[in-house]
Design an enzyme around this catalytic site. Structure first.
Site, PDB file in Angstrom:
ATOM      1  N   SER A   7      14.077   7.429 -12.261  1.00 63.38           N
ATOM      2  CA  SER A   7      14.437   7.594 -11.317  1.00 63.38           C
ATOM      3  C   SER A   7      14.227   9.588 -10.893  1.00 63.38           C
ATOM      4  O   SER A   7      13.582   9.966 -11.587  1.00 63.38           O
ATOM      5  CB  SER A   7      15.419   6.481 -10.485  1.00 63.38           C
ATOM      6  OG  SER A   7      15.044   6.745  -9.164  1.00 63.38           O
ATOM      7  N   ASP A  53      -2.307 -12.822  -9.713  1.00 68.08           N
ATOM      8  CA  ASP A  53      -2.538 -13.196 -10.655  1.00 68.08           C
ATOM      9  C   ASP A  53      -2.946 -13.729 -12.187  1.00 68.08           C
ATOM     10  O   ASP A  53      -3.218 -12.666 -13.249  1.00 68.08           O
ATOM     11  CB  ASP A  53      -1.165 -13.486 -10.461  1.00 68.08           C
ATOM     12  CG  ASP A  53      -0.016 -14.087 -11.624  1.00 68.08           C
ATOM     13  OD1 ASP A  53      -0.015 -13.171 -13.055  1.00 68.08           O
ATOM     14  OD2 ASP A  53       1.349 -14.934 -11.625  1.00 68.08           O
ATOM     15  N   ASP A 106      -5.787 -11.226 -14.063  1.00 69.93           N
ATOM     16  CA  ASP A 106      -5.711 -10.306 -16.169  1.00 69.93           C
ATOM     17  C   ASP A 106      -5.214 -11.449 -17.133  1.00 69.93           C
ATOM     18  O   ASP A 106      -5.153 -11.303 -18.131  1.00 69.93           O
ATOM     19  CB  ASP A 106      -4.357  -9.326 -15.542  1.00 69.93           C
ATOM     20  CG  ASP A 106      -3.070 -10.493 -14.869  1.00 69.93           C
ATOM     21  OD1 ASP A 106      -3.030 -11.082 -15.352  1.00 69.93           O
ATOM     22  OD2 ASP A 106      -1.692  -9.342 -15.208  1.00 69.93           O
ATOM     23  N   ASP A 123       1.932 -14.471 -14.657  1.00 70.71           N
ATOM     24  CA  ASP A 123       3.205 -14.601 -15.354  1.00 70.71           C
ATOM     25  C   ASP A 123       3.997 -13.800 -14.292  1.00 70.71           C
ATOM     26  O   ASP A 123       4.859 -13.024 -14.399  1.00 70.71           O
ATOM     27  CB  ASP A 123       3.194 -13.413 -16.392  1.00 70.71           C
ATOM     28  CG  ASP A 123       1.898 -12.470 -16.172  1.00 70.71           C
ATOM     29  OD1 ASP A 123       1.265 -12.084 -15.074  1.00 70.71           O
ATOM     30  OD2 ASP A 123       2.052 -11.327 -17.403  1.00 70.71           O
ATOM     31  N   ASP A 175       7.453  -1.134  -9.351  1.00 68.01           N
ATOM     32  CA  ASP A 175       8.035  -0.041  -8.742  1.00 68.01           C
ATOM     33  C   ASP A 175       8.314  -0.313  -7.459  1.00 68.01           C
ATOM     34  O   ASP A 175       7.637  -0.479  -6.566  1.00 68.01           O
ATOM     35  CB  ASP A 175       8.186   1.178  -9.293  1.00 68.01           C
ATOM     36  CG  ASP A 175       9.318   2.208  -9.096  1.00 68.01           C
ATOM     37  OD1 ASP A 175      10.185   1.670  -7.984  1.00 68.01           O
ATOM     38  OD2 ASP A 175       9.482   2.739  -9.581  1.00 68.01           O
ATOM     39  N   HIS A 201      11.747  -0.845 -10.114  1.00 66.59           N
ATOM     40  CA  HIS A 201      13.215  -0.026 -10.687  1.00 66.59           C
ATOM     41  C   HIS A 201      13.628   0.300 -11.724  1.00 66.59           C
ATOM     42  O   HIS A 201      14.345   0.101 -11.726  1.00 66.59           O
ATOM     43  CB  HIS A 201      13.290   0.490  -9.515  1.00 66.59           C
ATOM     44  CG  HIS A 201      13.021   2.314  -9.102  1.00 66.59           C
ATOM     45  ND1 HIS A 201      12.909   2.915  -9.301  1.00 66.59           N
ATOM     46  CD2 HIS A 201      15.101   2.818  -8.512  1.00 66.59           C
ATOM     47  CE1 HIS A 201      12.945   4.129  -8.974  1.00 66.59           C
ATOM     48  NE2 HIS A 201      15.132   4.926  -9.023  1.00 66.59           N
TER      49      HIS A 201
HETATM   50 CA   LIG Z   1      -0.826 -11.531 -14.614  1.00 68.72          CA
END
Ligand SMILES: [Ca+2]
Ligand SMILES: *[C@@H]1O[C@H](CO)[C@@H](O)[C@H](O)[C@H]1NC(C)=O
Ligand SMILES: *[C@@H]1O[C@H](CO)[C@@H](O)[C@H](O)[C@H]1NC(C)=O
Ligand SMILES: *[C@@H]1O[C@H](CO)[C@@H](O)[C@H](O)[C@H]1NC(C)=O
Ligand SMILES: *[C@@H]1O[C@H](CO)[C@@H](O)[C@H](O)[C@H]1NC(C)=O
Ligand SMILES: *[C@@H]1O[C@H](CO)[C@@H](O)[C@H](O)[C@H]1NC(C)=O
Ligand SMILES: *[C@@H]1O[C@H](CO)[C@@H](O)[C@H](O)[C@H]1NC(C)=O
Length: 530
Positions: free
Chosen positions: A178, A263, A266, A270, A421, A457
């Protein structure tokens, strides 16, 4: 003669053993601890107890003529045999450059360490230290926070190390996230000779642009809450303000809907959108849907304004003409990190401004601690944006792509950023890497960057978190020459009943992307870097 010489060497030997075994942790030992550009105002040296006993040096100093006051602390494992011959600075967070307690964890791990308050106390309000008077920036204090005091903390810490143990540290490290990640980039860009290796996570770099993104959510909530057609004069505008201030449950429902929609793009369910560029979710598809809230209790219908607000936050700041200003957070990152509301009932909430963002606008751009940000027009916002870039890039932008000094120093920079983040858009760090890559060419010998899908983050989240292993990877790179082609990371296992179960999958060095090829999302062999 032989006898005398034998006797002398025994004495010298004893002396050496004594100094090595018990350097004196007292003020006299550190009398020479200073730098040519500073004036020590006071210092003290005490034996302190934490996880290990350590010698603690507290320094208060100024840069003569600047009227600033910097507090810096140094920790040295008291027993030289407990020192691992290494020096490590742990970075700060938010407006805190570091603190007295920041040295504790490196010292407990056997490092000598230092930390600085960067010229202001972390408990001080930004208005108190950021302005010398209304309208006038406290440039020395901002300089201390941004870079100067950090470099000096390294110099003083390493000098004290040498004075106490009689030898320089074998290796010196920066380790931050950060603000600490921004500091690490500042060290890499401006003072790389201080360190052998730098870990810089979720970095608050590109400060001059990214600080406007920090306030963008709150700003757009105000803008969208204004009656249309927009009031023509500022006074009328201020009087008719009516914030779009959704309760957290509504923002969470929007994030959940977007995450669910994207979701699987890809290949793995998850709760992580690994290729955010492919997610074209439009919050307007949620208009009219009901959200059941529990705290406070009640149902809320998603309005067009709230949907527009979510889209604006994901897009990131733009000018009134729609031109790009900075990146937004990804759709699977929490919207509540920057847009926080306090609610009496579900339909009576007020926005709690994100502190660092509103500080930047009021203290450093308007230079008026009581400046009313709710009156800022889109045109004024754009003016602030240009002012921020113009006036602050060199002091705190921390985005200089020229890494020649880093390369020449032989110092390693290991950076990473989680895609969930909610505060600092990870695309800003990708943007910096790309600019550095264009400027420097092949950087594999000194700068490596890892994108961590689904990580929040500085850590956490449903994705693959490298925060626990990244420092070890840096040490292996520096001390053994093992350059990290991948970075070990771990997170919740997918599709199993046991909620405690973990999966360990290594991240790919950017620009390679972690890509699922199957069949088992909990196994390394089901992923490739491409
Ligand atoms: Ca996924
Ligand atoms: C020295 O020690 C005291 C606590 O005993 C502390 O209050 C003071 O601020 C210290 N630091 C310096 C730089 O004098
Ligand atoms: C942000 O970064 C992701 C990779 O994490 C990429 O897919 C996406 O296209 C980027 N978005 C923008 C607006 O540059
Ligand atoms: C909200 O709660 C009501 C009953 O109180 C229920 O009928 C409705 O399905 C719930 N909606 C959602 C989205 O959970
Ligand atoms: C909303 O809550 C505030 C207190 O936070 C109260 O003063 C105000 O009357 C409430 N407004 C409505 C419409 O209930
Ligand atoms: C500071 O901001 C407040 C609120 O916006 C305004 O009333 C005041 O005039 C400003 N002060 C100066 C010196 O501009
Ligand atoms: C360097 O390699 C040696 C031998 O494999 C290993 O024991 C040591 O832990 C490594 N050091 C670091 C800092 O990774």
């Amino acid at each position: 003669m032989a006898h005398t010489s034998y006797y002398t060497s025994v004495l010298l030997g004893l002396f050496a053993i004594q100094t090595a075994a018990a350097p004196d942790c007292n003020p006299a030992t550190f009398q020479s601890l200073t730098l040519s550009n500073i004036e020590i105002l006071s210092y003290n040296v005490t034996q302190s107890k934490a996880t290990v006993d350590f010698c603690k040096i507290s320094l208060k100093y100024t840069h003569p003529g600047q009227n600033d006051v910097v507090n810096t602390w140094i920790g040295l494992p008291l027993d030289p045999t407990k020192w691992n011959s290494r020096f490590q600075i742990a970075g700060g967070g938010g407006w805190s450059a570091g603190s007295e307690s920041t040295i504790l964890s490196p010292v407990a791990a056997g490092y000598s360490s230092s930390s600085t308050d960067g010229g202001h106390s972390a408990t001080q309000s930004t208005a108190d230290w950021g302005l010398v008077s209304p309208g006038n920036t406290n440039w020395p204090a901002l300089d201390d926070f941004a870079s100067v005091a950090l470099n000096e903390a390294a110099s003083l810490g390493k000098l004290a190390t040498e004075i106490y143990y009689g030898s320089k540290p074998t290796y010196s490290y920066w380790n931050g996230c950060s603000t600490g990640g921004r500091q690490g980039h500042m060290m890499a860009q401006r003072y790389p000779e201080q360190f052998d290796g730098i870990v810089a996570g979720s970095p608050a770099i590109n400060w001059q642009r990214f600080q406007l993104q920090q306030y963008w959510s709150d700003f757009m909530a105000q803008v969208l809450g204004r009656p249309s057609p927009p009031a023509t004069n500022e006074k009328a505008l201020a009087n008719t303000l009516q914030d779009i201030s959704p309760p957290a449950c509504v923002l969470q429902a929007i994030t959940n809907a977007a995450t669910t929609a994207c979701d699987s793009l890809d290949g793995v369910q998850d709760s992580v959108i690994s290729f955010p560029g492919r997610c074209k979710f439009d919050a307007k598809t949620l208009i009219g849907q009901t959200v059941n809230c529990t705290r406070p209790q009640g149902t809320v219908i998603i309005t067009d304004k709230v949907a527009e607000l979510a889209n604006a936050i994901w897009q990131g700041p733009t000018s009134v003409d729609g031109d790009f200003q900075w990146y937004g957070i990804h759709p699977d990152a929490s919207l509540t990190g920057l847009l926080s509301t306090s609610c009496r009932t579900v339909d009576n909430c007020t926005v709690i401004p994100f502190q660092i963002g509103i500080d930047w606008l009021q203290v450093f751009l308007a230079r008026n601690a009581s400046y009313d940000t709710t009156t800022t027009s889109r045109e004024q916002w754009d003016h602030f944006f240009r002012q921020s870039v113009d006036e602050y890039t060199s002091i705190i932008g921390t985005d200089n792509p020229d890494l020649t000094n880093l390369r020449k120093a032989g110092t390693k920079l290991l950076a990473w950023h989680g895609t969930q983040d909610p505060l600092i858009p990870s695309n800003g760090t990708i943007d910096y890497y790309e600019r550095a890559s264009s400027f420097n060419g092949d950087m594999a010998d000194y700068y490596r960057f890892f994108v961590a899908p689904g990580v929040g983050h500085c850590g956490g989240g449903p994705g693959l978190d490298p925060s626990g292993t990244v420092f070890d990877a840096l040490r292996a790179w520096v001390e053994n020459g093992t350059a990290p082609d991948s970075l070990p990371a771990s997170g919740p296992a997918v599709g199993v009943a046991d909620k405690q179960a973990k999966r360990s999958i290594s991240l790919c060095a950017y620009p390679k992307v972690l890509t699922y090829v199957g069949p088992n999302p909990n196994e390394q062999s089901s992923f490739i870097c491409e």
